[in-house]
Design a protein around this motif. Structure first.
Motif, mmCIF file in Angstrom:
data_model
loop_
_atom_site.group_PDB
_atom_site.id
_atom_site.type_symbol
_atom_site.label_atom_id
_atom_site.label_comp_id
_atom_site.label_asym_id
_atom_site.label_seq_id
_atom_site.Cartn_x
_atom_site.Cartn_y
_atom_site.Cartn_z
ATOM 1 N N PRO A 1 0.846 -1.250 0.071
ATOM 2 C CA PRO A 1 0.164 0.149 -0.286
ATOM 3 C C PRO A 1 0.648 1.326 -0.052
ATOM 4 C CG PRO A 1 0.152 -1.194 2.155
ATOM 5 C CD PRO A 1 0.933 -2.205 1.002
ATOM 6 N N PRO A 2 0.419 2.388 -0.554
ATOM 7 C CA PRO A 2 1.016 3.571 -0.711
ATOM 8 C C PRO A 2 1.396 3.923 0.627
ATOM 9 C CG PRO A 2 -0.775 3.767 -2.123
ATOM 10 C CD PRO A 2 -0.996 2.378 -1.207
ATOM 11 N N ALA A 3 0.896 3.873 1.700
ATOM 12 C CA ALA A 3 1.147 4.364 3.088
ATOM 13 C C ALA A 3 2.251 3.664 3.713
ATOM 14 C CB ALA A 3 -0.029 4.591 3.940
ATOM 15 N N MET A 4 2.513 2.464 3.308
ATOM 16 C CA MET A 4 3.635 1.585 4.226
ATOM 17 C C MET A 4 4.858 2.144 4.357
ATOM 18 S SD MET A 4 4.817 -2.275 3.290
ATOM 19 C CE MET A 4 3.293 -2.980 3.451
ATOM 20 N N LYS A 5 5.422 2.525 3.217
ATOM 21 C CA LYS A 5 6.711 3.409 3.466
ATOM 22 C C LYS A 5 6.833 4.346 4.543
ATOM 23 C CE LYS A 5 10.471 5.883 1.095
ATOM 24 N NZ LYS A 5 10.960 6.511 -0.181
ATOM 25 N N ARG A 6 5.731 5.421 4.699
ATOM 26 C CA ARG A 6 5.672 6.465 5.637
ATOM 27 C C ARG A 6 5.364 5.860 7.052
ATOM 28 N NH1 ARG A 6 1.038 7.827 7.612
ATOM 29 N NH2 ARG A 6 -0.092 7.264 5.839
ATOM 30 N N GLN A 7 4.416 4.944 7.006
ATOM 31 C CA GLN A 7 4.399 4.119 8.239
ATOM 32 C C GLN A 7 5.697 3.459 9.037
ATOM 33 O OE1 GLN A 7 1.225 1.250 7.618
ATOM 34 N NE2 GLN A 7 -0.365 2.730 7.333
ATOM 35 N N VAL A 8 6.505 2.896 7.899
ATOM 36 C CA VAL A 8 7.693 1.985 8.586
ATOM 37 C C VAL A 8 8.720 3.199 8.865
ATOM 38 C CG1 VAL A 8 9.848 0.915 7.719
ATOM 39 C CG2 VAL A 8 7.523 0.143 6.818
ATOM 40 N N ILE A 9 8.676 4.214 8.060
ATOM 41 C CA ILE A 9 9.865 5.427 8.665
ATOM 42 C C ILE A 9 9.231 5.999 9.898
ATOM 43 C CG2 ILE A 9 10.671 7.904 8.057
ATOM 44 C CD1 ILE A 9 10.510 6.816 5.332
ATOM 45 N N THR A 10 8.007 6.170 10.308
ATOM 46 C CA THR A 10 7.429 6.571 11.289
ATOM 47 C C THR A 10 7.724 5.621 12.655
ATOM 48 O OG1 THR A 10 5.614 7.800 10.264
ATOM 49 C CG2 THR A 10 5.346 7.388 12.529
ATOM 50 N N ARG A 11 7.607 4.438 12.564
ATOM 51 C CA ARG A 11 7.753 3.713 13.389
ATOM 52 C C ARG A 11 9.072 3.514 13.867
ATOM 53 N NH1 ARG A 11 3.590 -1.247 12.361
ATOM 54 N NH2 ARG A 11 1.597 -0.220 12.210
#
Length: 248
Positions: free
Chosen positions: A59-69
């Motif tokens: 999903p497009p939001a996966m990269k942002r979620q990984v970086i945030t975590r």
């Protein structure tokens, strides 16, 4: 390790589900055993085909979620050995440190100890999750490596793709899914075996991937997937989003 055990590990080896020491043993054996070498080659190709059948773009939001975590994840403290500690002689001034300073040091040490214990608990939980994942992967490999493993593919409402692999000799089935629509936090996907029209619970899953269906295949001739409350249901409460016949 006995030769009999090495033969059994070819399926897990093809799925990269064996530890390093067993991997080296299997690789030495495969170089000398033509039958096992061919089996590993065929199982690797089969796993690749199954992976392609169940592949999905992230999903497009996966990269942002990984970086945030990553930014919020706590690191474990470095391990300090006795060789790393420089011991200094205790002076009279240190022996007569004011009680308030000593209390502050004790409080700081207590807080640090609590943080270290929390981090140790987090690391232990991560290790347990990793061990569980390895066991689940080995269970999947066991079914895929069975000589009588057969597969059937179908679609899930919402555009997802699904594959079920059955081994009658193992009395087990593996369900693979790709592109499952995201569910609310209070819902989950539940798997079912179909026994002459009666649905029998066979496990839960919330996201794409592969799982060994819970329970024996028995006389089941089909399987289904429904959306149920978190924790699952004893009987389906919604219309199945997928129904598939089990390969014979």
């Amino acid at each position: 390790m006995s030769d009999e055990l090495v033969h059994v590990l070819t399926g897990a080896y093809a799925l990269n589900a064996v530890p390093d020491n067993e991997r080296e043993t299997v690789e030495r054996h495969v170089r000398q055993c033509t039958a096992c070498a061919q089996e590993v080659q065929e199982l690797t190709a089969t796993a690749a085909r199954l992976g392609t059948a169940a592949a999905a773009a992230p999903p497009p939001a996966m990269k942002r979620q990984v970086i945030t975590r990553i930014q919020t994840a706590r690191q474990l403290p470095p391990q300090v050995t006795d060789a790393d500690v420089v011991r200094r002689p205790t002076t009279g001034r240190a022996r007569h440190m004011p009680r308030l300073v000593l209390a502050a040091c004790v409080a700081g040490a207590t807080a640090f100890g609590g943080m270290a214990a929390w981090q140790s608990q987090e690391a232990q939980q991560a290790g347990q999750l990793a061990q569980q994942a390895r066991e689940e992967t080995a269970d999947v490999a066991r079914v895929l490596a069975a000589s009588d493993a057969r597969s059937a593919s179908g679609s899930v409402k919402g555009g997802a793709r699904a594959t079920v692999i059955v081994s009658r000799s193992q009395n087990s089935a593996v369900f693979l899914a790709s592109g499952l629509p995201e569910l609310p936090d209070d819902k989950t996907y539940q798997l079912w075996f179909a026994d002459d029209g009666t649905m029998r619970p066979a496990g839960l899953m919330r996201r794409d991937g592969g799982v060994v269906m819970e329970g024996d295949i028995g006389k089941a001739t089909g399987m289904g997937v429904t959306v149920e409350p978190v924790g699952g249901s004893s009987q389906p409460t919604t219309t199945p989003v997928a129904l598939m016949a089990l390969p014979s």
